[in-house]
Write an enzyme that holds these catalytic residues in place. Sequence first.
Site, PDB file in Angstrom:
ATOM      1  N   HIS A   1       5.613   3.534   3.853  1.00 50.30           N
ATOM      2  CA  HIS A   1       4.886   2.485   4.692  1.00 50.30           C
ATOM      3  C   HIS A   1       4.793   1.222   3.860  1.00 50.30           C
ATOM      4  CE1 HIS A   1       1.276   0.916   7.004  1.00 50.30           C
ATOM      5  NE2 HIS A   1       2.298   0.403   7.543  1.00 50.30           N
ATOM      6  N   GLU A  44       2.774   3.238   0.874  1.00 50.80           N
ATOM      7  CA  GLU A  44       2.031   4.566   1.326  1.00 50.80           C
ATOM      8  C   GLU A  44       3.192   5.765   1.618  1.00 50.80           C
ATOM      9  OE1 GLU A  44      -2.172   3.360   3.346  1.00 50.80           O
ATOM     10  OE2 GLU A  44      -0.286   3.065   4.592  1.00 50.80           O
ATOM     11  N   SER A 100       4.072   1.911  11.413  1.00 53.68           N
ATOM     12  CA  SER A 100       2.720   1.514  10.848  1.00 53.68           C
ATOM     13  C   SER A 100       1.965   2.884  11.162  1.00 53.68           C
ATOM     14  CB  SER A 100       2.383   0.418  11.585  1.00 53.68           C
ATOM     15  OG  SER A 100       2.871  -0.599  11.437  1.00 53.68           O
ATOM     16  N   ASN A 129      -4.519   1.145   6.681  1.00 56.60           N
ATOM     17  CA  ASN A 129      -4.743   0.425   8.084  1.00 56.60           C
ATOM     18  C   ASN A 129      -5.773   1.143   8.922  1.00 56.60           C
ATOM     19  OD1 ASN A 129      -2.878  -1.392   8.046  1.00 56.60           O
ATOM     20  ND2 ASN A 129      -1.228  -0.263   9.057  1.00 56.60           N
TER      21      ASN A 129
END
Length: 295
Positions: free
Chosen positions: A144, A156, A123, A195
């Site tokens: 990701h 991603e 992450s 994120n």
Amino acid sequence: MHIDQVKQIAVIGAGAMGSQIAMVCALAGYPVKVQDIRDESLEKAKASLEGHMERRVKKGRLTAEEVVAAFDRLTFTTSLEEAVREADFVIEAIIEKLDAKRELFAQLDQLAPPHAILATNSSTIVSSKIADATQRPDKVCNMHFFNPALVMELVEVVQGPHTSEETAQVTFDLSKRIKKTPIWLKKEISGFVANRILGKMMDEAIYLLEQGIATHEEIDLACTKALNHPIGPFALMDLTGIDVNYLVRMQRYQETGDPADKPSKTITEKYERGEWGRKTGKGFYTYTEDPALKK
Ligand SMILES: NC(=O)c1ccc[n+]([C@@H]2O[C@H](COP(=O)([O-])OP(=O)(O)OC[C@H]3O[C@@H](n4cnc5c(N)ncnc54)[C@H](O)[C@@H]3O)[C@@H](O)[C@H]2O)c1
């Protein structure tokens, strides 16, 4: 390598993310070997995927034949060697700890074929922190996925300074072949795009809670009913795991040394109490065995 040369995929770590990533690949037609160090995780992964697939068949989203075929393409093993021996593409989804990932990538480098791409689903950890544990940094990148990986469409693909254009391209193309929507980050940045934006929102939600401005339920309502988010930040933290949130922030703090990156007081307390969200039955909300809550 060209995307057509990716025939066999290995997913390392069969937790919340790895299990679903493996199924996404299997549903798209790829043979997938799923490895975990814990037998228990593999058993849990199988049971959880069976439940998800059963519900999809019931809702008419998949046929029973498609599900049987996908399970036939999945192999579960605790042997890393068996999992990656013939893999063209390896997706790592183990615990969010840099040392564990570096150790694993060094092993993958020894065990996977020399042409294989080694991608991390981390992450926050940019792949340049891991790539130098291998002799093939040009074949290391971030790939990701989002939770739940069976549902969330974005992937991603993050190209580090060591990552070759070819590796990023194959990873991007693979994301499309498994029916995801990839974005290609041309530079590394901790947290990537989605994120980083989400993090700002979570920080604000926790700030409002800790200041006693509103309850977590009310803050979630503000996000769902005014901003039209499908889920509020506290319900989302429960879903993704408060432990993951804590470890991600600790990781970032260790990288930057900036106290603002530390996990908040509320998150630290919940982490230490083992209130990690849905996976432990309690987080900001309490989860019962009610199947309606276990969507
Ligand atoms: N949970 C999320 O919302 C989310 C979203 C995107 C990415 N990620 C990333 O995905 C990765 C996994 O997260 P998760 O939520 O699935 O965690 P999880 O705790 O559910 O699963 C991790 C699994 O890895 C296994 N494992 C630990 N060390 C291992 C090793 N050396 N070799 C093989 N297996 C090992 C554990 O037994 C466990 O089954 C992390 O890097 C995390 O940052 C998580």
